[in-house]
Design an enzyme around this catalytic site. Structure first.
Site, mmCIF file in Angstrom:
data_model
loop_
_atom_site.group_PDB
_atom_site.id
_atom_site.type_symbol
_atom_site.label_atom_id
_atom_site.label_comp_id
_atom_site.label_asym_id
_atom_site.label_seq_id
_atom_site.Cartn_x
_atom_site.Cartn_y
_atom_site.Cartn_z
ATOM 1 N N HIS A 17 0.828 -1.205 0.000
ATOM 2 C CA HIS A 17 0.000 0.000 0.000
ATOM 3 C C HIS A 17 0.862 1.255 0.000
ATOM 4 O O HIS A 17 1.704 1.437 0.876
ATOM 5 C CB HIS A 17 -0.909 -0.005 1.239
ATOM 6 C CG HIS A 17 -1.808 1.195 1.323
ATOM 7 N ND1 HIS A 17 -1.870 1.995 2.430
ATOM 8 C CD2 HIS A 17 -2.664 1.732 0.410
ATOM 9 C CE1 HIS A 17 -2.755 2.970 2.227
ATOM 10 N NE2 HIS A 17 -3.250 2.837 1.007
ATOM 11 N N HIS A 29 -7.660 8.194 -3.839
ATOM 12 C CA HIS A 29 -8.153 6.859 -4.173
ATOM 13 C C HIS A 29 -9.258 6.873 -5.215
ATOM 14 O O HIS A 29 -9.608 5.825 -5.761
ATOM 15 C CB HIS A 29 -8.681 6.169 -2.900
ATOM 16 C CG HIS A 29 -7.610 5.894 -1.888
ATOM 17 N ND1 HIS A 29 -7.250 6.810 -0.916
ATOM 18 C CD2 HIS A 29 -6.815 4.806 -1.691
ATOM 19 C CE1 HIS A 29 -6.284 6.294 -0.176
ATOM 20 N NE2 HIS A 29 -5.995 5.093 -0.608
ATOM 21 N N ARG A 37 -0.281 24.686 2.815
ATOM 22 C CA ARG A 37 0.206 23.314 2.917
ATOM 23 C C ARG A 37 -0.612 22.631 4.011
ATOM 24 O O ARG A 37 -0.323 22.762 5.208
ATOM 25 C CB ARG A 37 1.712 23.323 3.257
ATOM 26 C CG ARG A 37 2.490 22.052 2.866
ATOM 27 C CD ARG A 37 2.084 20.860 3.630
ATOM 28 N NE ARG A 37 2.740 19.634 3.205
ATOM 29 C CZ ARG A 37 2.051 18.551 2.829
ATOM 30 N NH1 ARG A 37 0.738 18.546 2.786
ATOM 31 N NH2 ARG A 37 2.719 17.441 2.521
ATOM 32 N N CYS A 72 8.089 25.312 3.274
ATOM 33 C CA CYS A 72 7.824 23.869 3.292
ATOM 34 C C CYS A 72 9.138 23.121 3.047
ATOM 35 O O CYS A 72 9.953 23.548 2.226
ATOM 36 C CB CYS A 72 6.817 23.534 2.200
ATOM 37 S SG CYS A 72 6.455 21.782 2.090
ATOM 38 N N TYR A 125 9.709 14.053 6.672
ATOM 39 C CA TYR A 125 10.416 15.295 6.959
ATOM 40 C C TYR A 125 11.784 15.045 7.590
ATOM 41 O O TYR A 125 12.127 15.590 8.633
ATOM 42 C CB TYR A 125 9.561 16.219 7.841
ATOM 43 C CG TYR A 125 8.308 16.703 7.150
ATOM 44 C CD1 TYR A 125 8.382 17.348 5.920
ATOM 45 C CD2 TYR A 125 7.055 16.515 7.712
ATOM 46 C CE1 TYR A 125 7.236 17.790 5.279
ATOM 47 C CE2 TYR A 125 5.905 16.960 7.069
ATOM 48 C CZ TYR A 125 6.008 17.594 5.859
ATOM 49 O OH TYR A 125 4.861 18.030 5.231
#
Lengths: 572, 572
Positions: free
Chosen positions: B128, B152, B227, B274, B412
């Site tokens: 997955h 999805h 974000r 970001c 991150y």
């Protein structure tokens, strides 16, 4: 490979603005003599060898960092093509010391004496590699200055001087001068480890061989890199006094004993690095000014002393002070003949922060500070460039302004690769404090040979970052940077436990690293490269040229060494 | 040039360890359909297009950052070469919800339902793209999860699912399920500025056009990059409560009014960036996982609120706490269907430092926080990666450990370019906190054309560094990095006075920069490059490939744009 340990100068050729003083017809010079003063002190003037300019001088006042300006020296007399030895053939006027002394400014002319000769160097001032420090000698004798900066003890320096001769000093004044013995201010410098690679003897600047550097996590004091700007001062610990000024409580004076007993002893392990570490790689791109350091102007030691914060608090520091003060200045006890001491400053918030760990250190690696490292007291400012870690500390001044010293204002700053000595404005760049991420390969050495039968190669090195930022990864490549593997980081020597993780923002010590990699089957040569990453995820730049700067500081591009693979004889 | 705003996936091909569940003979799949779900939500699964592997699946759970693992999906049935549409041809057993619910672990099998069908996805769990988050749906319906992660809603996802069908849900249980309406959790997201370039609609992620970004020193909130990891929560400011836990005084609960009135209002100007800013440049080297940000996932705003330090002190923080606590965790009010909230943490010393300037902000650019930026309260951690600046703040926890959230532990973080999804160990790298030096060119755009008659080109951009390190210089090259000039730095808009210099270590805001350079006479094309330097003299790396990492974070190599010079028609 043994790097050439010579100080290089930046040769510049540009229009000459000032016409120089006409020399006496009988005084010729040999500017292009191939002779060299030799000796171990290789922090020497270099010759400019561009044939299109017949009479050029560019130089370096090695080991002082005091290079402010330099110039092109052009000899007007075309007959100087015929290189001749200096010789006095004509009688010159006699001057008294009083007459010489009356010429001590650019307006009135700048005269100096040397060994009984009188020289009008007015036109040379702008060309002096050491900048306007030359004016300190105006109206007087050169000898005491040249004793301090041994770089002048070379034949071609005398040749240049001879061009400016205008007369003789009266015999009476010569006798008076001779009665003042100018002793060698370096005569009491300490003995040094013979393994050190010397960049300059006077002042003493040397680094350990790289392969020794990575042998121990804590660098033994004897081979810890030495970076002196001036002679090592002789300090009597019994009469030593540290003065703290600029705080509301008035001046605080501390003896060594008081420093040791009135304040808690605090110990840190911290790496110091010279701003010029790895300058030799910048010199390969284009010559810069400064000592030609290899990769070992960096070392790691354990330091103990009083916290600067505690001493400042005892001297009256409080939140009110932060309203007007921004800097803490340090003055060394090392001084030049004019009494100018080495000086630097750091930001106040670093000095007073509980987490700044700034020490007034009196021990290095568990023993009294060695003479070369600041006996009896030095500042250790972890995470900050070596130049601010003032040795032989005499005075601390809390102030609104940075140190006015040459080393704070006009040296130890970074500039764009496009900035040259014509365009540089020292005010436009901040004084270097925290240093950027750094790493280098200590073994194998560049040019080493590895036997194919060894099947693998072990690569070792160091990595460190300024500002207390912890090194979190070192990437190593054997193919010039195409593919990378992650090195193993070490925070202790082989038999020791790894040290505990540093507190956030307080990673003052380097990490050693190593990686053992199989020899690539087809390769005949390896280009080994390393690059480190700190916990702000800053990385080293790829190449040297784009970070080149006229002073050759902050040289932290990927480090590269080439290694040859020797095929086994048995296979032939 | 408009960059392709699509989420890319990293396609990986390796040995398949698990044999997948045998599908019913009548269920065929079309894995290689060229149809795309289209629409604006382009955070979509991508297809693997390597012909040597006929049945491969690699994907991306876009916009969640929740990509833990992914796998190669190999269909055993060789006949799948003949691509066919899914069709049900054979009767399958009927299962009750109870039977389905009994299969909710890898040991007992993982069953799910979707639109009345029952699926045994045990073998798919390891493959997955969204990692083991799929287990949250074990034993129940997929609909509520797919409503949350709109990625999805694509035909080929249904195709994959169909392979795992093992039966039908009893009609009675289907009716029960249908009575639970699964609404779109994004239906109450706020309206957005039409000028934003959308990377993903659900959750919403978008950046402003670069040329707008450098138009104003303070980015207008409407175009400040967005974000979001989850739907924007609806928070009633009247009933809002902020919980502070982990301190000796017990839990402290504050209303919005209390936060505004009990603590001094503190204002800072800070740039947020970001971690994935400029990821698109890494994607050009080799595909990475994550939103395909251009150069504008960075913006600058003025923030006002209570200092986190003040709130922690009010909640009982004292020096004792620092003996055991190392981190301050934040939980957002944005949550997924399981109730898992967004979470992150920062080091305690940053949180409590007087100089850390961490805010619990309730204003952005002088107004209440917009919904997309965390209304009513968010954390602003200046100098630190955007991901730790938790929005819609619900809870603060002082703790010995970092946040256990996925975003802190398994996302991150930076890795070596040699680290791939087979070898990555997320524990081996520190969570990104301070970001490295960064700069980019906002104008001209890549591919722009400049008229020769203009005689010069104006280049503009931004530069910023993490950790409060001030940008001190930006170098700009028109020739790909061979020669450089120094750009002019700006800390305000045109008509305004420049802002005062930031305090040491507290340079939270970016600098805009510009340089006007004459067009080189011979050039037909310019390769414009910028690189910035901060006051720790960290510099940007030259190239992208050596800093490439599997998550595509920390993309801060020199920024390059190519510009064509059009010769004047009059000259032809």
């Amino acid at each position: 490979m043994l790097l050439l340990r010579r100080c290089h100068c930046l040769t510049r050729f540009g229009p000459l603005s000032a016409l120089r003083h006409q020399t006496s017809p009988g005084v010729a010079v040999r500017l292009w003599s191939s002779s060299s003063s030799g000796g171990e002190d290789q922090g020497s003037y270099q010759r400019a060898h561009t044939p299109s300019w017949r009479h050029a001088l560019a130089g370096l006042l090695a080991g002082t960092g005091a290079v402010l300006a330099y110039g092109l020296h052009q000899h007007k007399a075309e007959q100087a093509d015929n290189v001749q030895t200096v010789e006095k053939t004509s009688p010159l006027p006699i001057f008294t010391q009083e007459e010489v002394t009356s010429h001590r400014s650019l307006e009135n002319g700048v005269w100096v004496t040397y060994k009984g000769g009188v020289y009008d160097i007015t036109e040379f001032v702008a060309m002096h590699p050491g900048g306007d420090k030359i004016l300190l000698a105006a109206g007087g004798a050169l000898e005491p200055f040249w004793a301090l900066y041994a770089v002048h003890n070379q034949e071609h320096v005398l040749e240049i001087l001879s061009e400016y001769k205008v007369g003789e000093l009266s015999s009476e004044d010569v006798k008076k001068q001779q009665s003042v013995v100018s002793s060698d201010p370096y005569s009491s410098d300490p003995e040094r480890h013979p393994g050190l690679r010397v960049n300059s003897l006077k002042p003493f600047n040397a680094e350990p061989p790289p392969e020794l550097l990575s042998d121990t996590y804590i660098t033994p004091s004897a081979i810890f890199f030495k970076r002196n700007h001036l002679p090592v001062p002789q300090v009597d610990p019994a009469s030593y006094q540290l003065h703290v000024e600029g705080l509301p409580g008035g001046e605080l004076t501390l003896s060594l004993e008081e420093l040791k007993t009135r304040f808690p002893k605090h110990t840190i392990t911290a790496t110091l690095q010279c701003a010029g570490n790895r300058r030799s790689e910048m010199n390969k791109v284009k010559q810069v000014k400064g000592l030609n350091w290899g990769i070992a102007a960096i070392s790691n030691a354990t330091w103990s002393g009083a916290r600067l914060r505690d001493v400042l608090l005892a001297a009256g520091y409080g939140p009110d002070v932060a309203q007007w003060a921004c800097h803490v200045q340090f003055e060394g006890l090392d001084k030049d003949v004019t009494g100018t001491t080495y000086g630097a400053s750091i930001p106040l918030n670093k000095a007073v922060s509980e987490e700044g760990d700034v020490l007034l250190a009196y021990e290095m690696n568990g023993e009294n500070l060695p003479a070369d490292h600041g006996f009896p007291v030095r500042v250790v400012v972890p995470g900050i460039v070596g130049a601010r870690n003032v040795k032989w500390l005499g005075k601390i001044i809390v102030s609104a302004e940075e140190s006015s010293s040459h080393w704070q204002q006009n040296d130890y700053k970074g500039f764009s690769p496009g900035t040259d000595w014509d365009t540089v404005d020292f005010k436009s760049a901040p004084a270097i404090q925290e240093l950027p991420i750094q790493s280098a390969i200590t073994t194998p050495a560049d040019g080493a040979v590895v036997d194919r039968s060894a099947e693998e190669v072990m690569v070792k090195g160091y990595a460190w970052s300024g500002g207390g930022r912890e090194v979190v990864r070192v990437d190593v490549s054997l193919d010039g940077g195409k593919t990378w593997q992650v090195a193993q980081l070490k925070t202790s020597d082989k038999e020791q436990e790894p040290r505990p993780s540093p507190l956030p923002g307080r990673a003052w010590a380097w990490k050693l690293w190593e990686v053992t990699a199989p020899l690539p089957p087809e390769a005949q040569e390896l280009e080994i490269v390393c690059k480190a990453v700190d916990n702000s995820y800053n990385m080293q730049p790829d190449t040297v040229a784009p970070i080149w700067n006229l002073r050759g500081v902050l040289s932290n591009a990927w480090h590269r060494v080439k290694v040859k693979i020797r095929e086994d004889e048995s296979e032939e």
